[in-house]
Design a protein around this motif. Structure first.
Motif, short mmCIF file in Angstrom:
data_model
loop_
_atom_site.label_atom_id
_atom_site.label_comp_id
_atom_site.label_asym_id
_atom_site.label_seq_id
_atom_site.Cartn_x
_atom_site.Cartn_y
_atom_site.Cartn_z
N SER A 1 84.19 149.18 34.84
CA SER A 1 85.35 149.61 35.60
C SER A 1 84.91 150.61 36.67
CB SER A 1 86.39 150.25 34.68
OG SER A 1 85.90 151.48 34.19
N LEU A 2 85.86 150.98 37.54
CA LEU A 2 85.57 152.03 38.52
C LEU A 2 85.19 153.32 37.80
CD1 LEU A 2 85.45 152.89 41.47
CD2 LEU A 2 87.90 153.41 41.34
N ARG A 3 85.77 153.56 36.64
CA ARG A 3 85.40 154.76 35.86
C ARG A 3 83.90 154.74 35.53
NH1 ARG A 3 89.02 154.73 31.59
NH2 ARG A 3 90.37 156.09 32.77
N ASP A 4 83.37 153.59 35.15
CA ASP A 4 81.93 153.47 34.88
C ASP A 4 81.11 153.75 36.12
OD1 ASP A 4 82.24 152.65 32.15
OD2 ASP A 4 82.74 150.64 32.86
N ILE A 135 91.63 153.42 38.54
CA ILE A 135 90.34 153.83 37.98
C ILE A 135 89.86 152.84 36.91
CG2 ILE A 135 91.30 155.34 36.18
CD1 ILE A 135 88.28 156.29 38.29
N THR A 136 90.79 152.08 36.34
CA THR A 136 90.46 151.11 35.30
C THR A 136 90.16 149.71 35.85
OG1 THR A 136 92.83 150.74 35.00
CG2 THR A 136 91.76 152.32 33.50
N ASP A 137 90.23 149.53 37.18
CA ASP A 137 89.93 148.23 37.77
C ASP A 137 88.47 147.85 37.52
OD1 ASP A 137 92.51 148.01 38.70
OD2 ASP A 137 92.02 148.46 40.79
N PHE A 138 88.23 146.55 37.32
CA PHE A 138 86.88 146.07 37.04
C PHE A 138 86.70 144.67 37.60
CE2 PHE A 138 89.65 144.94 33.56
CZ PHE A 138 89.33 143.62 33.27
N ASN A 139 85.47 144.23 37.65
CA ASN A 139 85.13 142.88 38.09
C ASN A 139 84.92 142.00 36.86
OD1 ASN A 139 85.11 143.96 40.65
ND2 ASN A 139 82.88 144.13 40.76
N ASP A 140 85.46 140.78 36.91
CA ASP A 140 85.19 139.81 35.85
C ASP A 140 84.96 138.45 36.49
OD1 ASP A 140 87.73 138.74 36.40
OD2 ASP A 140 88.67 139.70 34.67
N PHE A 141 84.78 137.43 35.68
CA PHE A 141 84.43 136.11 36.21
C PHE A 141 85.57 135.48 37.01
CE2 PHE A 141 81.39 136.84 32.86
CZ PHE A 141 80.22 136.54 33.52
N ASP A 142 86.81 135.82 36.68
CA ASP A 142 87.93 135.29 37.44
C ASP A 142 88.24 136.12 38.68
OD1 ASP A 142 88.36 133.15 35.68
OD2 ASP A 142 89.52 134.45 34.33
N HIS A 143 87.81 137.39 38.68
CA HIS A 143 88.06 138.33 39.79
C HIS A 143 86.79 139.14 40.04
CE1 HIS A 143 91.88 137.60 37.62
NE2 HIS A 143 92.31 137.38 38.85
N PRO A 144 85.76 138.53 40.63
CA PRO A 144 84.46 139.19 40.74
C PRO A 144 84.36 140.27 41.83
CG PRO A 144 84.37 137.02 41.75
CD PRO A 144 85.72 137.14 41.11
N ALA A 168 90.91 159.67 47.52
CA ALA A 168 90.97 159.88 46.07
C ALA A 168 90.17 158.79 45.38
CB ALA A 168 92.41 159.86 45.60
N LYS A 169 89.62 159.13 44.21
CA LYS A 169 88.83 158.22 43.37
C LYS A 169 87.92 157.30 44.19
CE LYS A 169 92.66 155.09 42.29
NZ LYS A 169 93.54 155.74 43.23
N SER A 170 87.03 157.95 44.94
CA SER A 170 86.12 157.17 45.78
C SER A 170 84.69 157.70 45.69
CB SER A 170 86.58 157.19 47.24
OG SER A 170 86.46 158.48 47.78
N ILE A 171 83.77 156.77 45.90
CA ILE A 171 82.35 157.09 45.99
C ILE A 171 81.92 156.63 47.38
CG2 ILE A 171 80.05 156.59 45.08
CD1 ILE A 171 81.62 155.85 42.40
N VAL A 172 81.39 157.56 48.16
CA VAL A 172 80.98 157.27 49.53
C VAL A 172 79.51 157.63 49.69
CG1 VAL A 172 81.29 157.92 51.96
CG2 VAL A 172 83.29 157.60 50.49
N VAL A 173 78.76 156.74 50.32
CA VAL A 173 77.37 157.03 50.66
C VAL A 173 77.24 156.89 52.18
CG1 VAL A 173 74.96 156.33 50.39
CG2 VAL A 173 76.50 156.28 48.41
N LEU A 174 76.73 157.97 52.79
CA LEU A 174 76.57 158.03 54.24
C LEU A 174 75.12 157.89 54.61
CD1 LEU A 174 78.82 161.17 54.84
CD2 LEU A 174 79.50 158.77 55.03
N GLU A 175 74.86 157.22 55.72
CA GLU A 175 73.53 157.12 56.30
C GLU A 175 73.60 157.79 57.65
OE1 GLU A 175 69.53 155.68 56.22
OE2 GLU A 175 71.04 155.41 54.68
N LEU A 176 72.80 158.85 57.82
CA LEU A 176 72.80 159.62 59.05
C LEU A 176 71.49 159.39 59.78
CD1 LEU A 176 74.15 162.95 57.51
CD2 LEU A 176 75.46 160.99 58.35
N LYS A 177 71.57 158.93 61.03
CA LYS A 177 70.37 158.62 61.83
C LYS A 177 70.33 159.51 63.05
CE LYS A 177 70.43 153.88 60.31
NZ LYS A 177 70.38 152.49 60.64
#
Length: 177
Positions: A1-4, A135-144, A168-177
Motif C-alpha cells: 500500500s501507499l503506507r508501505d 493511504i491504504t491504496d495498493f496495486n494488484d493484478f486487476d489494478h496494477p 498531503a501523503k506524498s513522496i517527492v524526489v527532486l533532481e536538481l541540475k
C-alpha cells in the motif's frame, strides 16, 4: 500500500542521513512476501508502491550526503516526543546533480516549502511524486497502476531558492541540475 511506500521512504531517508555509519542496506523481501517490491502470479507481475520508492531513490546510490534542514510542522507521539511531518534527505550524485527526497506524512495537509540552495548553481529542477487518494491504496493484478510515480510540476526555482507545495501523503524526489 501507499503506507508501505512511506515505510520505505522514511527508512531510506534515515539511512541517507547517516551515511557516516551505514555503508550498505538491502531489502530482504523482494518477491511475493511481506512488503514485496514485486508481486507475481500466473497472470504476470505487479510493481508495488515499495518498488516505486526504491526506483525513485536510486540516485542516492553512491552519492555524497548533503545536509538538509527542513522546518515544518510536527506531531506528538508517545512519551511526549514530537516527530516532523516531513522526512527529507539530499545528496550530490557523481555527475554533480543534486537529489532531494521529501516525504509528507501528514495525511490531510499540504506543506509549502522553500529550500535555499546557497552555494550551488542549479538551473533546472524536475521531480516525481508518489501518492494516491488513500493511504491504504495498493496495486494488484486487476489494478496494477493505482499507486505509481507521476511527474511533479509544482516546483519554482528562482534566485537560488526552490519553492514547492508538497501535497498531503506524498513522496517527492527532486533532481536538481
Amino acid at each position: 500500500s501507499l503506507r508501505d511506500a512511506f515505510v520505505a521512504a522514511l527508512t531510506l531517508n534515515v539511512f541517507n542521513r547517516h551515511t557516516d555509519r551505514i555503508r550498505m542496506a538491502n531489502i530482504a523481501q523482494v518477491v511475493n512476501v511481506l512488503q514485496s517490491m514485486i508481486l507475481t502470479n500466473d497472470k504476470g507481475l505487479v510493481l508495488t508502491p515499495t518498488y516505486h520508492v526504491f526506483e525513485m531513490y536510486k540516485g542516492f546510490q553512491d552519492a555524497t550526503y548533503l545536509p538538509l534542514d527542513i522546518k515544518c510542522d510536527s506531531m506528538d507521539v508517545r512519551d511526549n516526543r514530537r516527530i516532523p511531518l516531513i522526512s527529507s534527505s539530499a545528496a550530490k550524485e557523481k555527475d554533480g546533480n543534486i537529489i532531494v527526497s521529501l516525504a509528507n506524512i501528514n495525511l490531510n495537509k499540504a506543506e509549502d516549502l522553500t529550500i535555499n540552495l546557497q552555494g550551488t548553481k542549479i538551473q533546472n529542477a524536475t521531480g516525481r511524486i508518489l501518492t494516491s487518494k488513500e493511504i491504504t491504496d495498493f496495486n494488484d493484478f486487476d489494478h496494477p497502476d493505482v499507486v505509481e510515480p507521476k511527474q511533479f510540476n509544482n516546483i519554482k526555482l528562482k534566485n537560488n531558492e526552490l519553492k514547492l507545495k508538497l501535497p498531503a501523503k506524498s513522496i517527492v524526489v527532486l533532481e536538481l541540475k
